[in-house]
Design a protein around this motif. Structure first.
Motif, PDB file in Angstrom:
ATOM      1  N   ARG A 264       1.086  -0.994   0.020  1.00 55.24           N
ATOM      2  CA  ARG A 264       0.244  -0.088  -0.022  1.00 55.24           C
ATOM      3  C   ARG A 264       1.366   1.339  -0.419  1.00 55.24           C
ATOM      4  O   ARG A 264       0.283   2.150  -0.925  1.00 55.24           O
ATOM      5  CB  ARG A 264      -0.956  -0.017   1.030  1.00 55.24           C
ATOM      6  CG  ARG A 264      -1.715   1.192   0.779  1.00 55.24           C
ATOM      7  CD  ARG A 264      -3.125   0.912   2.477  1.00 55.24           C
ATOM      8  NE  ARG A 264      -3.999   2.284   2.218  1.00 55.24           N
ATOM      9  CZ  ARG A 264      -4.313   3.303   2.757  1.00 55.24           C
ATOM     10  NH1 ARG A 264      -2.793   3.550   3.804  1.00 55.24           N
ATOM     11  NH2 ARG A 264      -4.741   4.596   3.204  1.00 55.24           N
ATOM     12  N   ASP A 265       2.068   1.256   0.363  1.00 51.18           N
ATOM     13  CA  ASP A 265       2.629   2.840   0.731  1.00 51.18           C
ATOM     14  C   ASP A 265       3.684   2.609  -0.600  1.00 51.18           C
ATOM     15  O   ASP A 265       3.944   3.970  -0.357  1.00 51.18           O
ATOM     16  CB  ASP A 265       3.841   2.559   1.969  1.00 51.18           C
ATOM     17  CG  ASP A 265       5.216   3.057   1.751  1.00 51.18           C
ATOM     18  OD1 ASP A 265       4.212   4.310   2.566  1.00 51.18           O
ATOM     19  OD2 ASP A 265       6.147   3.584   1.958  1.00 51.18           O
ATOM     20  N   LEU A 266       4.060   1.920  -1.265  1.00 49.92           N
ATOM     21  CA  LEU A 266       4.793   1.469  -2.227  1.00 49.92           C
ATOM     22  C   LEU A 266       3.394   2.656  -3.554  1.00 49.92           C
ATOM     23  O   LEU A 266       3.968   3.246  -4.339  1.00 49.92           O
ATOM     24  CB  LEU A 266       5.141   0.417  -2.880  1.00 49.92           C
ATOM     25  CG  LEU A 266       6.468  -0.694  -2.784  1.00 49.92           C
ATOM     26  CD1 LEU A 266       6.271  -1.863  -3.007  1.00 49.92           C
ATOM     27  CD2 LEU A 266       7.748   1.004  -2.966  1.00 49.92           C
ATOM     28  N   LEU A 267       2.025   1.657  -3.540  1.00 54.61           N
ATOM     29  CA  LEU A 267       1.019   2.142  -4.986  1.00 54.61           C
ATOM     30  C   LEU A 267       1.210   3.809  -3.980  1.00 54.61           C
ATOM     31  O   LEU A 267       0.711   4.369  -5.004  1.00 54.61           O
ATOM     32  CB  LEU A 267      -0.690   1.898  -4.515  1.00 54.61           C
ATOM     33  CG  LEU A 267       0.468   0.640  -4.488  1.00 54.61           C
ATOM     34  CD1 LEU A 267      -0.316  -1.163  -4.309  1.00 54.61           C
ATOM     35  CD2 LEU A 267       0.659  -0.188  -6.278  1.00 54.61           C
ATOM     36  N   LEU A 268       0.463   3.882  -3.164  1.00 55.23           N
ATOM     37  CA  LEU A 268       0.103   5.508  -2.542  1.00 55.23           C
ATOM     38  C   LEU A 268       1.709   6.197  -2.607  1.00 55.23           C
ATOM     39  O   LEU A 268       1.532   7.337  -3.297  1.00 55.23           O
ATOM     40  CB  LEU A 268      -0.069   5.483  -0.260  1.00 55.23           C
ATOM     41  CG  LEU A 268      -1.066   4.936  -0.595  1.00 55.23           C
ATOM     42  CD1 LEU A 268      -1.148   5.044   1.125  1.00 55.23           C
ATOM     43  CD2 LEU A 268      -2.812   5.938  -1.206  1.00 55.23           C
ATOM     44  N   LYS A 269       2.877   6.118  -2.805  1.00 56.86           N
ATOM     45  CA  LYS A 269       4.108   7.191  -3.091  1.00 56.86           C
ATOM     46  C   LYS A 269       3.999   6.665  -4.296  1.00 56.86           C
ATOM     47  O   LYS A 269       3.837   8.279  -4.961  1.00 56.86           O
ATOM     48  CB  LYS A 269       5.201   6.282  -2.318  1.00 56.86           C
ATOM     49  CG  LYS A 269       5.719   6.416  -1.490  1.00 56.86           C
ATOM     50  CD  LYS A 269       6.586   6.165  -0.906  1.00 56.86           C
ATOM     51  CE  LYS A 269       7.353   6.679   0.440  1.00 56.86           C
ATOM     52  NZ  LYS A 269       8.483   5.056   1.396  1.00 56.86           N
TER      53      LYS A 269
END
Length: 311
Positions: A89-94
């Motif tokens: 999720r963090d990778l996609l949000l970034k």
């Protein structure tokens, strides 16, 4: 069955770090090699509800992670492994923050990732994923590294270029020199798996705690070895450089080398690759090598040409 409106495919080769190890964090040159095996990411668009359905498969096609994320918020609706879901999720949000058009909410998305190597091989399940996501989002892969991946970034450089590289951090920015690395003695080089995976983050923390032992002389020695290795004409010259490299790091970490621990009577060279103590080591061949390692319980022995990717 989903009716897919489109399909996109991305692929990144894995990586191995031959020289440099933790010294890259302090400005030394390192030599990294792309591997034949890597990881793919396939995206299917569909007309169902506005969710992103993610499935990750390993090298034997077994599902090892599944997650469902609401679009556009990427809130986690379902996951089989919370830590993996949060990192993803963090990778996609970034990616979304940098590329505003990434992951629009009017379209549901199904994503499949496929590893070609076992997850405990340390060939870059994270770096190949980061690179594939960055290709999909059309952004710089280094943006995605962040605090979750506190390494030098050499792995991202290697998997994004898919060529052997000399790598250096210059003012904390990656400096990449693509090179040719096809040694005349490559038929005598093998990669041996140590049956366990190192946690790179833990290893970096340990190395940083020993930083007082690192001198400019050490860094220059490692850089010198790195720059000489691509020009080696004989196995003997190559082995001598690797041996010198192992001794420098052994002294700084105040740890015995892998060879001293596991293979003290082996006549060839055994060189750690990347984090010390796990994943793969490079070994130079000697008569009866396969039998020697097999008797000690190490059966994953891969030749240079079977492991290293060549364009």
């Amino acid at each position: 069955m989903h009716r897919h409106r489109y399909k996109r495919f991305f692929y990144s080769h894995g990586k191995l770090l031959l020289t440099g190890e933790y010294f890259i964090l302090y400005g030394a040159y390192g030599l990294a090699l792309p591997t034949i095996k890597g990881q793919s990411l396939t995206i299917f668009g569909h007309n169902l509800s506005s969710v992103l359905h993610w499935k990750s498969y390993d090298e034997i096609n077994q599902l090892w992670f599944e997650g469902v994320f609401q679009l556009p918020s990427l809130d986690i609706c379902y996951e089989t492994e919370k830590n993996t879901a949060l990192k993803l999720r963090d990778l996609l949000l970034k990616s979304k923050k940098v590329q505003k058009n990434f992951l629009p909410n009017e379209l549901g998305i199904y994503v499949k990732t496929q590893l070609e190597f076992p997850r405990n091989w340390g060939l870059g399940s994270s770096s190949t994923l980061i690179n594939n996501i960055s290709k999909w989002a059309k952004i710089d892969p280094y943006i995605l590294l962040g605090n979750n991946f506190p390494g030098s970034g050499y792995d991202i450089a290697c998997v994004s270029i898919s060529k052997p590289i000399i790598y250096k951090l210059w003012n904390q920015k990656p400096h990449i020199i693509p090179i040719e690395f096809n040694p005349p003695f490559k038929d005598q080089l093998f990669f041996l798996h140590l049956n366990k995976k190192q946690n790179t983050c833990d290893e970096i923390r340990y190395f940083r705690s020993n930083i007082s032992n690192i001198s400019n002389e050490n860094i220059e020695s490692i850089s010198f070895i790195t720059q000489k290795i691509p020009f080696c004409k004989t196995l003997k010259e190559f082995e001598e450089l690797l041996l010198k490299h192992e001794k420098i790091i052994s002294k700084i970490l105040n740890l015995p080398t892998i060879k001293e621990i596991y293979f003290p009577d082996y006549l060839g060279v055994v060189k750690s690759l990347g984090a010390w103590g796990g994943d793969f080591v490079l070994v130079s061949s000697r008569k009866g090598m396969k039998n020697y390692f097999s008797k000690k319980g190490f059966n994953t022995l891969i030749s240079f040409d079977e492991m290293i990717f060549k364009i």
